[in-house]
Design a protein around this motif. Structure first.
Motif, short mmCIF file in Angstrom:
data_model
loop_
_atom_site.label_atom_id
_atom_site.label_comp_id
_atom_site.label_asym_id
_atom_site.label_seq_id
_atom_site.Cartn_x
_atom_site.Cartn_y
_atom_site.Cartn_z
N LYS A 324 -3.46 63.55 11.11
CA LYS A 324 -2.52 62.60 10.52
C LYS A 324 -1.33 63.32 9.89
O LYS A 324 -0.18 62.91 10.07
CB LYS A 324 -3.24 61.74 9.48
N GLU A 325 -1.61 64.41 9.15
CA GLU A 325 -0.51 65.17 8.54
C GLU A 325 0.42 65.75 9.60
O GLU A 325 1.64 65.74 9.46
CB GLU A 325 -1.05 66.30 7.67
N THR A 326 -0.17 66.26 10.70
CA THR A 326 0.64 66.87 11.76
C THR A 326 1.59 65.86 12.37
O THR A 326 2.79 66.13 12.54
CB THR A 326 -0.27 67.46 12.85
N LEU A 327 1.08 64.66 12.70
CA LEU A 327 1.95 63.64 13.28
C LEU A 327 2.99 63.15 12.28
O LEU A 327 4.15 62.89 12.66
CB LEU A 327 1.13 62.46 13.80
N THR A 328 2.60 63.04 11.03
CA THR A 328 3.55 62.58 10.01
C THR A 328 4.72 63.55 9.89
O THR A 328 5.89 63.14 9.88
CB THR A 328 2.84 62.45 8.65
N ARG A 329 4.42 64.84 9.82
CA ARG A 329 5.48 65.83 9.68
C ARG A 329 6.32 65.94 10.96
O ARG A 329 7.54 66.07 10.91
CB ARG A 329 4.88 67.17 9.30
N ARG A 330 5.64 65.87 12.10
CA ARG A 330 6.36 65.97 13.38
C ARG A 330 7.37 64.84 13.55
O ARG A 330 8.55 65.06 13.84
CB ARG A 330 5.34 65.95 14.53
N TYR A 331 6.92 63.60 13.33
CA TYR A 331 7.79 62.46 13.63
C TYR A 331 8.72 62.11 12.46
O TYR A 331 9.68 61.37 12.67
CB TYR A 331 6.96 61.28 14.11
N SER A 332 8.46 62.66 11.28
CA SER A 332 9.46 62.56 10.23
C SER A 332 10.70 63.34 10.65
O SER A 332 11.84 62.89 10.43
CB SER A 332 8.90 63.13 8.92
N LEU A 354 -7.71 59.21 17.25
CA LEU A 354 -6.68 58.25 17.67
C LEU A 354 -6.32 57.31 16.53
O LEU A 354 -5.15 57.01 16.30
CB LEU A 354 -7.18 57.47 18.88
N ASP A 355 -7.32 56.84 15.77
CA ASP A 355 -7.06 55.93 14.65
C ASP A 355 -6.19 56.59 13.59
O ASP A 355 -5.26 55.97 13.06
CB ASP A 355 -8.38 55.48 14.02
N PHE A 356 -6.48 57.85 13.25
CA PHE A 356 -5.69 58.53 12.24
C PHE A 356 -4.26 58.80 12.73
O PHE A 356 -3.32 58.76 11.94
CB PHE A 356 -6.37 59.84 11.82
N ALA A 357 -4.12 59.06 14.03
CA ALA A 357 -2.78 59.24 14.59
C ALA A 357 -1.99 57.94 14.49
O ALA A 357 -0.80 57.93 14.13
CB ALA A 357 -2.87 59.69 16.04
N MET A 358 -2.64 56.81 14.79
CA MET A 358 -1.98 55.51 14.69
C MET A 358 -1.57 55.20 13.25
O MET A 358 -0.50 54.64 13.01
CB MET A 358 -2.91 54.41 15.23
N GLN A 359 -2.42 55.60 12.28
CA GLN A 359 -2.07 55.39 10.87
C GLN A 359 -0.79 56.12 10.51
O GLN A 359 0.08 55.59 9.80
CB GLN A 359 -3.21 55.88 9.98
N ALA A 360 -0.68 57.37 10.99
CA ALA A 360 0.52 58.16 10.69
C ALA A 360 1.77 57.48 11.23
O ALA A 360 2.79 57.38 10.54
CB ALA A 360 0.38 59.57 11.28
N VAL A 371 0.22 55.56 22.37
CA VAL A 371 -0.63 56.68 21.95
C VAL A 371 -1.99 56.55 22.64
O VAL A 371 -2.57 55.47 22.65
CB VAL A 371 -0.82 56.72 20.42
N ILE A 372 -2.47 57.65 23.20
CA ILE A 372 -3.80 57.69 23.79
C ILE A 372 -4.48 58.99 23.35
O ILE A 372 -3.82 59.90 22.85
CB ILE A 372 -3.77 57.62 25.34
N SER A 373 -5.81 59.05 23.52
CA SER A 373 -6.53 60.29 23.22
C SER A 373 -7.45 60.63 24.40
O SER A 373 -7.90 59.73 25.11
CB SER A 373 -7.33 60.18 21.93
N LEU A 374 -7.72 61.92 24.54
CA LEU A 374 -8.56 62.40 25.64
C LEU A 374 -9.71 63.20 25.05
O LEU A 374 -9.50 64.26 24.44
CB LEU A 374 -7.75 63.27 26.60
N ALA A 375 -10.93 62.70 25.19
CA ALA A 375 -12.12 63.36 24.66
C ALA A 375 -12.65 64.33 25.69
O ALA A 375 -12.85 63.97 26.86
CB ALA A 375 -13.18 62.33 24.30
N LYS A 376 -12.91 65.56 25.26
CA LYS A 376 -13.20 66.64 26.20
C LYS A 376 -14.56 66.51 26.88
O LYS A 376 -14.70 66.82 28.06
CB LYS A 376 -13.11 68.00 25.49
N GLU A 377 -15.59 66.05 26.16
CA GLU A 377 -16.95 66.12 26.70
C GLU A 377 -17.09 65.39 28.03
O GLU A 377 -17.61 65.93 29.01
CB GLU A 377 -17.94 65.54 25.68
#
Length: 503
Positions: A324-332, A354-360, A371-377
């Motif tokens: 969340k912090e990373t996306l907030t700083r990036r898109y600010s 994904l939820d925390f990214a959407m919050q940011a 926004v989408i997410s890709l789970a590795k397993e």
């Protein structure tokens, strides 16, 4: 789609620059155009029923579908339109199919390569960089190369200079004089590599190379060389901000434009994902946490736009809030105009990340970027407001591109974390305190003599130092006493174990 459906569809287009692709009933691209405003330009085709031009009447009657590719500027749209028309050769595009309009910078394939400007690309082994829409941009780059990173400019074959003496350009610092053996083959190739990085838009990578050489020159007291490298770095930053080139569009089996079209259909994206941002987090047991953003343009990574963020607001192992912090700083930064916005965001992880990214994004009032997410397993794709993940075939080119973005963000996150962790071994403990940088740490050590002396101060004494204050003083002392507390806890635990053994 019929006319009414097309009109309703176009109403949802963005009021931003981009390129539009019109298709007939068979799915064939029949016309490609650029626009300062996609919504206004494409809507203009449906405001009238009788056009003066028979060609335009026929075009509008044949349209059954329209897709768009949004760009950050009208310049990018102009370049993109040109490249797509060359690739697809639409029936109703005439002018741009007939000739090349934009200039390329050519690095020749000679033993000691030269730089030329051309409008014709040949299969001659040379490197062609561009296209460039503005002549002044080409001139600015060539002036920078000539002054700071000069290559030989003499035409034709590389003959030995008369009498083994170099020409005047060597004396003026405008040539390395490879014809006289005044530079090695390796040195000249390094210079060519530097020029190629600059022309391809990888200014950040080139600056890192030059900064290493500048530091080495300063250590060896070659101050004139170090000053020249410093001036080169400053000039590169000035010119790189103005560069407007676009990578070449691949063809054949590796045509990523087809992949991006497929991606738009699979995820029901409003516009083609011309630029994709990928995010990941890396740390060591919660220490030295780093978040990163990588950028893919037209299906290819663009390292000059990569960014890393040392996490400041999160303690311990918490990938979710770190994301969340990373996306907030990036898109600010993006909202301030410092960085370009993407058309798709990819998060490395599952539904919680994904939820925390959407919050940011919601807190930044950004609602128009998918926004989408890709789970590795299991390589599952998670989408907002959808409980079940999307499972694509492992051979699907769309999934392979997503994996490429995810793997690149993972690689960059690990390398950035290792660099940060490595730096921690050569810096003072004070610098690990949030809000304390290298300059402030150096000031404290200079003022009080050592880290231990700072540690022995009272909170009031430390707070009196310039730029510190009570709150920061408490955090510094808590950090410096952290190791003692840990050591004391370990010692007490060992004594308890020993006592238990005696019982």
């Amino acid at each position: 789609m019929n006319r009414d459906e097309l009109v309703n569809f176009v109403k949802g287009f963005p009021d931003r620059p981009g390129v539009y692709l019109m298709r007939d009933g068979g799915g064939n691209i029949i016309y490609i155009g650029k626009a300062k405003s996609l919504k206004k330009r494409v809507m203009s085709y449906f405001r009238h029923s009788n056009f003066a031009s028979p060609r335009l009447r026929r075009l509008v009657s044949d349209i059954r579908d329209i897709s768009t590719m949004r760009t950050e500027s009208e310049i990018e749209a102009l370049i993109l339109e040109n490249r797509l028309i060359k690739l697809y050769q639409p029936f109703f595009n005439v002018d741009l199919k007939m000739n090349e309009r934009y200039a390329y910078i050519k690095i020749t394939a000679e033993k000691h390569p030269r730089i030329l400007v051309t409008r014709v690309k040949l299969d001659d082994g040379a490197a062609y960089i561009g296209p460039y829409v503005r002549v002044q941009e080409v001139r600015a780059l060539l002036r920078l190369v000539e002054r700071y990173l000069p290559l030989r400019s003499c035409g034709g074959a590389e003959a030995k200079a008369a009498g083994g003496r170099p020409c005047m350009k060597y004396s003026l610092g405008r040539c390395l004089a490879p014809c006289c053996g005044l530079c090695t083959e390796h040195e000249y190739r390094d210079r060519v590599a530097d020029v190629a990085l600059l022309l391809q838009g990888h200014g950040a990578e080139l600056v890192e190379r030059l900064r290493g050489r500048m530091d080495a020159a300063a250590r060896d007291m070659r101050f004139e060389e170090a000053a020249h490298l410093r001036d080169t770095i400053r000039a590169i930053w000035r010119v790189s901000r103005q560069q407007n080139t676009i990578p070449e569009i691949p063809s054949g089996e590796d045509n990523f434009w087809e992949v991006l079209n497929a991606m738009q259909r699979v995820f029901n994206l409003p516009i083609l994902p011309w630029r994709i941002d990928g995010f990941d987090i890396s740390h060591s047991a919660g220490n030295f946490t780093v978040g990163v953003a990588v950028v893919f343009e037209q299906g290819y990574p663009n390292p000059s736009l990569y960014r890393k963020f040392n996490i400041k607001t999160v303690e311990g192992i918490d990938d979710f809030r770190s994301m969340k912090e990373t996306l907030t700083r990036r898109y600010s930064r993006c909202l301030e105009g410092q960085e370009p916005l993407p058309q798709l965001i990819l998060i490395d992880g599952g539904p919680v990340q994904l939820d925390f990214a959407m919050q940011a994004l919601q807190e930044l009032n950004i609602h128009n970027i998918p926004v989408i997410s890709l789970a590795k397993e299991f390589e599952e794709v998670y989408l907002p407001d959808r409980k079940e993940p999307l499972r694509l075939d492992h051979t699907d080119p769309v999934l392979r591109l997503l994996q490429h973005v995810r793997d690149e963000s993972h690689r960059f996150a690990i390398s950035s974390h290792r660099i940060r962790r490595g730096k921690s071994f050569t810096r003072s403990k004070i610098e690990e305190v949030p809000g304390i940088g290298r300059a402030k740490a150096a000031m404290l050590i200079t003022r009080f003599g050592s880290v231990r002396a700072v540690k022995d101060l009272s909170a009031d004494e430390l707070a009196a130092a310039p730029g510190i204050g009570p709150a920061l003083a408490k955090r510094i002392l808590a950090k410096l006493n952290e190791d003692d507390d840990n050591a004391k806890s370990v010692k007490e635990a060992r004594e308890d174990d020993a006592a238990a053994g005696q019982d």
